[in-house]
Design a protein around this motif. Structure first.
Motif, mmCIF file in Angstrom:
data_model
loop_
_atom_site.group_PDB
_atom_site.id
_atom_site.type_symbol
_atom_site.label_atom_id
_atom_site.label_comp_id
_atom_site.label_asym_id
_atom_site.label_seq_id
_atom_site.Cartn_x
_atom_site.Cartn_y
_atom_site.Cartn_z
ATOM 1 N N SER B 279 -3.499 2.825 -11.563
ATOM 2 C CA SER B 279 -3.987 3.016 -10.017
ATOM 3 C C SER B 279 -3.438 2.165 -8.939
ATOM 4 C CB SER B 279 -5.361 3.118 -9.850
ATOM 5 O OG SER B 279 -6.025 1.768 -10.039
ATOM 6 N N VAL B 280 -2.600 1.202 -9.489
ATOM 7 C CA VAL B 280 -1.827 0.499 -8.441
ATOM 8 C C VAL B 280 -0.303 0.062 -9.039
ATOM 9 C CG1 VAL B 280 -2.618 -1.663 -9.212
ATOM 10 C CG2 VAL B 280 -1.766 -1.506 -7.075
ATOM 11 N N GLY B 281 0.581 -0.117 -8.109
ATOM 12 C CA GLY B 281 2.128 -0.622 -8.799
ATOM 13 C C GLY B 281 2.600 -1.482 -7.795
ATOM 14 N N GLY B 282 3.934 -1.790 -7.898
ATOM 15 C CA GLY B 282 4.391 -2.694 -6.706
ATOM 16 C C GLY B 282 4.662 -2.472 -5.530
ATOM 17 N N GLY B 304 10.094 -3.194 -9.790
ATOM 18 C CA GLY B 304 9.441 -2.600 -11.010
ATOM 19 C C GLY B 304 8.246 -1.995 -10.397
ATOM 20 N N HIS B 305 7.408 -1.296 -11.628
ATOM 21 C CA HIS B 305 6.223 -0.638 -11.123
ATOM 22 C C HIS B 305 5.316 -0.809 -12.368
ATOM 23 C CE1 HIS B 305 8.224 2.734 -13.088
ATOM 24 N NE2 HIS B 305 9.241 2.491 -12.232
ATOM 25 N N LEU B 308 2.508 -6.129 -13.691
ATOM 26 C CA LEU B 308 2.841 -7.562 -13.228
ATOM 27 C C LEU B 308 3.256 -7.295 -11.883
ATOM 28 C CD1 LEU B 308 3.586 -10.380 -13.829
ATOM 29 C CD2 LEU B 308 5.793 -9.790 -14.459
ATOM 30 N N SER B 309 4.079 -6.183 -11.399
ATOM 31 C CA SER B 309 4.588 -5.975 -10.221
ATOM 32 C C SER B 309 3.377 -5.967 -9.206
ATOM 33 C CB SER B 309 5.300 -4.661 -9.991
ATOM 34 O OG SER B 309 6.358 -4.843 -11.067
ATOM 35 N N ALA B 310 2.330 -5.144 -9.623
ATOM 36 C CA ALA B 310 1.023 -4.971 -9.007
ATOM 37 C C ALA B 310 0.538 -6.476 -8.877
ATOM 38 C CB ALA B 310 0.004 -4.262 -9.426
ATOM 39 N N ALA B 311 0.516 -7.401 -9.606
ATOM 40 C CA ALA B 311 -0.093 -8.843 -9.486
ATOM 41 C C ALA B 311 0.640 -9.491 -8.401
ATOM 42 C CB ALA B 311 -0.158 -9.327 -10.867
ATOM 43 N N ILE B 312 2.035 -9.251 -8.530
ATOM 44 C CA ILE B 312 2.726 -10.017 -7.588
ATOM 45 C C ILE B 312 2.758 -9.702 -6.303
ATOM 46 C CG2 ILE B 312 5.233 -10.667 -7.256
ATOM 47 C CD1 ILE B 312 5.754 -10.882 -9.927
#
Lengths: 140, 482
Positions: B279-282, B304-305, B308-312
């Motif tokens: 439910s979330v991306g970059g 990226g999507h 990891l991209s979401a976390a960053i």
């Protein structure tokens, strides 16, 4: 359901089998017991044939043995049990001898596989070098 | 060697002259010989009749029972035919075996299909239903019920036939498999109950019961196999659900809050993650009030999507907001974000645009490699807002020089910020995609006061069609005037 004959058959008959004469005696005893138990003509022939096969087995492979015939009644239904016991060379794998084609290529309809199918119940207990016992049963 | 008919005539003749077991035993041998020579029952009967007719023997009356009449010729024929009976019974036996094996194959097929179907869904309840369905299919004639937990075990007990409680109690006492049979008014009832332990706890309980014939050995083996399969499938699905719940909560905490506008500034936003199940991306946007009737507007895109991209993205988002709220200029914010995040985000980088806009239409903007926003004038003309451009943040180059663009827009102007997921199409050049965006925004009706969100949703829907290939993030602000 078959009628139980008024004249009760002798409950047990033991036939000593040593050679061809013994095979004929076993046949005769089996036929007489089947007739007395009220088996149909066709079933009498089946029982006699099966007994002939196990008796021939004794005569051929073990030289001598005994065929025990018993008349039984289970819930009013007469049945004939056969126990063929010898002290011959035995069979290493009894499960094989009841399969079609065991022994020779032209053994279809012969031997223990044939006896197994003509009777209702059939079992072989044997160990190589320790003789063989065949048990069979057929209800009228 | 004598022909079969000659042999038959000789042996039958001897038997009829002197009936006895020796003749009948010889008849049995004749039957064996017929089998060996490939003769059929019909040939033996014809031979028998021919031999009888040639010898002129009279017909025999035949009673129903073996002992009622003397009929040596019929006895002889029956004995000659007896060897044929064994192959006939053997054929019947083989046919029954084939039928049995066919049923076995069907049962195993049901088991395989059940595994496949069960592993095709992640929902533990669906897996439980599929387990029930597979057991019903593979144990023909049986009723099946399952229970996923202790609560459901009571419901399961209610579904079982009467008198099953005793067996079930034995099961509750710690057995993993119970087999019971008892006599009911309607006949014998057979019950199987199983629960297979797994490394992560007990699996669901499955019960099968039927009337009449007992379950076969294969039935029982399949039942236990299904129980084990169901246990692993359902407990794994539960584990997966638990992990997914954690992931969803963490992801949601990263999602931007619906932005609030400010006096004279109307805001709208749209966020569509591309990755199914996430439910979330970059991509991200942010909007917040700044002193002096201004809004801070952010849009960015981490390379990226994936998760990891979401976390960053979450780190970039907080960094930008923190420096923005300290009151730095857009270029100053980008510089500080670069300094802070270079050490935090590893090999990742982001495009990032930060702008401040005031109620009077004054705008300051710094753009670190992000697609240029679109300005839609009060009359509806759309154009790109170029300028203030520098390289993306955290690309590892020597500290870049950030520039700013400032501009002044009239009341009724709409500023449209977006990420590349909105415009990129496989097989189309970037220029073509940008031209398409400009065209779409020019042709869209000018947003009405108070309806910016609806306008934004329509524009995004018209551009993304059935589903975007990449995350899509859009932020729009309209100078509404006072």
């Amino acid at each position: 359901m078959a009628q139980v004959p008024h004249t009760a058959p002798r409950d047990e008959v033991r036939v000593h089998v040593a050679g061809y004469e013994g095979v004929l005696s076993a046949r005769k005893a089996a036929r007489e017991m089947a007739v007395k138990l009220g088996f149909t003509l066709a079933d009498t022939t089946r029982v006699t044939t099966a007994v002939s096969e196990v008796a021939r087995n004794i005569a051929r492979f073990a030289w001598s043995g005994v065929v025990v015939l018993r008349a039984e009644h289970s819930h009013g239904t007469p049945a004939l049990t056969v126990e063929a016991i010898d002290s011959g060379p035995g069979i290493a794998d009894p499960s094989l001898v009841v399969e079609d084609g065991y022994g020779t290529a032209d053994s279809l309809g012969l031997g223990l596989s044939s006896a197994r199918r003509l009777m209702d119940e059939f079992s072989v207990v044997s160990r190589a070098g320790d003789g063989t016992t065949v048990k069979m049963r057929k209800s009228a | 060697m004598a022909t079969f008919e000659e042999g038959y005539a000789s042996v039958l003749g001897g038997h009829l002259r002197s009936p006895g077991e020796a003749g009948l035993d010889a008849a049995q041998d004749l039957g064996r010989r017929a089998l060996r020579e490939g003769l059929g029952v019909l040939e033996v009967v014809v031979t028998h009749e021919k031999v009888l007719a040639a010898a002129g023997f009279p017909r025999e009356p035949v009673g129903e029972r073996a002992g009622e009449e003397a009929h040596p010729a019929l006895d002889f024929l029956l004995q000659a035919l007896a060897p044929f009976d064994a192959p006939r019974l053997g054929f019947k036996e083989v046919r029954e075996q084939l039928g049995f094996r066919h049923r076995q194959v069907e049962q195993l097929r049901a088991l395989t299909e059940a595994s496949f179907k069960m592993l095709s869904t992640f929902d533990p309840n669906d897996r439980l239903l599929l387990l029930e369905e597979a057991a019903t299919l593979s144990l023909s004639g049986a009723s099946v019920a399952t229970a996923a937990g202790d609560q459901e075990e009571q419901e399961l007990l209610a579904k079982l036939p009467p008198d099953a409680r005793e067996s079930f109690r034995g099961f509750k006492a710690g057995e993993n498999f119970v087999r019971a049979s008892w006599m009911s008014d309607a006949g014998p009832i057979h019950l199987l109950v199983a629960r297979a332990p797994t490394p992560i706890g007990a699996g669901p309980v499955i019960a099968a019961w039927k009337q009449g014939d007992d379950f076969s050995d294969l039935d029982r083996a399949l039942f236990r196999q299904l129980s084990q399969l169901g246990s692993v499938a359902v407990t794994n699905a539960r584990l997966f659900e638990h992990e997914r719940d954690i992931a969803v909560v963490l992801q949601r905490s990263l999602l931007p809050l619906a932005p609030r506008g400010a006096h004279g500034l109307e805001l709208a936003s749209c966020y569509i993650p591309a990755h199914p199940g996430a439910s979330v991306g970059g991509d991200w946007f942010d909007a917040f009030e700044l002193p002096g009737d201004r809004l801070g507007l952010v849009i960015g895109d981490v390379m990226g999507h994936d998760v990891l991209s979401a976390a960053i993205m979450g780190q970039f988002r907080i960094a930008v907001r923190a420096y923005a709220l300290e009151g730095h200029s857009p270029a100053g914010v980008l510089d500080r974000v670069e300094n802070l995040c270079s050490a935090l985000v590893g090999d990742s980088y982001a495009t990032l645009l930060y702008a401040t806009v005031g109620t009077g239409g004054e705008l300051f903007l710094a753009n670190a490699g992000h697609p240029a926003p679109v300005v839609i004038g009060p009359e509806g003309r759309a154009s790109f807002l170029e300028g203030g451009l520098s390289v993306p943040v955290c690309i590892g180059a020597p500290a870049p020089t950030r520039t700013e663009r400032c501009a002044l827009f009239p009341i009724g102007t709409t500023l449209f910020f977006y990420t590349d997921g909105l415009i990129e199409r496989r097989g189309s050049s970037l220029d073509a995609c940008l031209a398409e965006l400009l065209n779409a925004l020019s042709q869209a009706p000018v947003p009405l006061v108070g309806h910016l969100q609806a306008w934004c949703d329509e524009v995004v829907a018209s551009l993304t069609g059935e589903g975007p290939e990449d995350d899509v993030c859009v932020l729009a602000v309209r100078l509404a005037g006072s």
